[in-house]
Design a protein around this motif. Structure first.
Motif, short mmCIF file in Angstrom:
data_model
loop_
_atom_site.label_atom_id
_atom_site.label_comp_id
_atom_site.label_asym_id
_atom_site.label_seq_id
_atom_site.Cartn_x
_atom_site.Cartn_y
_atom_site.Cartn_z
N LEU A 172 6.33 1.54 1.54
CA LEU A 172 4.92 1.53 1.19
C LEU A 172 4.08 1.70 2.45
O LEU A 172 4.24 0.94 3.42
N ALA A 197 4.06 -5.16 -0.70
CA ALA A 197 5.31 -5.03 0.06
C ALA A 197 6.09 -6.34 0.01
O ALA A 197 7.32 -6.34 -0.18
N PHE A 204 7.59 -1.66 4.79
CA PHE A 204 6.13 -1.58 4.87
C PHE A 204 5.66 -1.00 6.20
O PHE A 204 6.09 -1.42 7.28
#
Length: 248
Positions: A172, A197, A204
């Motif tokens: 992400l 996340a 992340f």
């Protein structure tokens, strides 16, 4: 010798020669047929070898793993002369230089919101994916859309990927808003990504535009979309998180 015997002898000699000639023609014809047959076998063997080689090469190509970048204009490389200069293309160059068996797919759509991404995720998931990099939300923020709505859409995308295949690695990318959006909104918006996340236990990238966002010389005239040099920095921000995942 009588004339009749001479004539008969000549006839016999001529017949003998004709038979030998005919026999020779049969032998020659047989050789030609055998030769053609061997040529056909050789051609067939060659074709078989070439087909096998092609199948092997195709198999090797299709056996490579896929990293799909699912995002908006940042991922798509909006405004660049060559979209291969966008950070996913730079990532592919890094992968190739290390000889890693991954193929990058750029699925960025300029202007895409989290809702737009949610609506097209099922179609995207028709293909096999090994690593899914999610970069969406910036357009939601710039439009001032509700924080809860953006978070719910991103969560739905993550859920769809996991429902498709729980083995897909998800990354992400975090995004932040400029201060003019208001302190409360920018703070809550930034928290969307770190919260997702953590809640989903996925890799992340804290801020994909780190060292690029707000830097005039690294962005296009609109002040939002990076130039090629800016995308190289974005690629480094992504690479720091992505490399440990694909080297496993």
């Amino acid at each position: 010798m009588p004339k009749s015997k001479i004539t008969q002898s000549l006839l016999n000699t001529s017949l003998y020669k004709s038979r030998n000639l005919l026999k020779f023609c049969y032998i020659l014809l047989a050789c030609v047929v055998i030769s053609c047959g061997n040529d056909k076998k050789t051609e067939a063997t060659t074709d078989s070898t070439e087909n096998h080689t092609t199948e092997t090469e195709t198999s090797e190509k299709t056996s490579s793993k896929t990293i799909l970048f699912f995002g908006d204009s940042i991922t798509a490389g909006y405004g660049l002369e060559d979209t291969n200069d966008a950070f996913p293309g730079v990532i592919q160059d890094k992968i190739d230089s290390l000889g890693l068996n991954y193929q990058v797919v750029n699925s960025g759509v300029s202007g895409e919101t989290s809702a737009g991404g949610k609506s097209r995720i099922d179609w995207i998931l028709n293909r096999d994916i090994d690593v899914f990099v999610l970069e969406l939300g910036a357009n939601d923020g710039l439009r001032g859309l509700p924080i809860t709505e953006t978070k719910a859409n991103l969560q739905a995308i993550i859920d769809a990927v996991r429902a498709k295949n729980s083995d897909i690695k998800i990354v992400l990318a975090g995004m932040q808003m400029p201060p003019n959006m208001g302190a409360e909104y920018t703070s809550e918006f930034k928290a969307i990504f770190s919260d997702l996340a953590e809640e989903n236990n996925i890799a992340f990238i804290p801020f994909i535009l780190e060292n690029v966002g707000g830097v005039k010389e690294l962005n296009q005239a609109d002040g939002i979309h990076p130039i090629a040099e800016g995308h190289k920095i974005l690629a480094e921000n992504v690479w720091d998180v992505l490399l440990p995942i694909i080297k496993i």
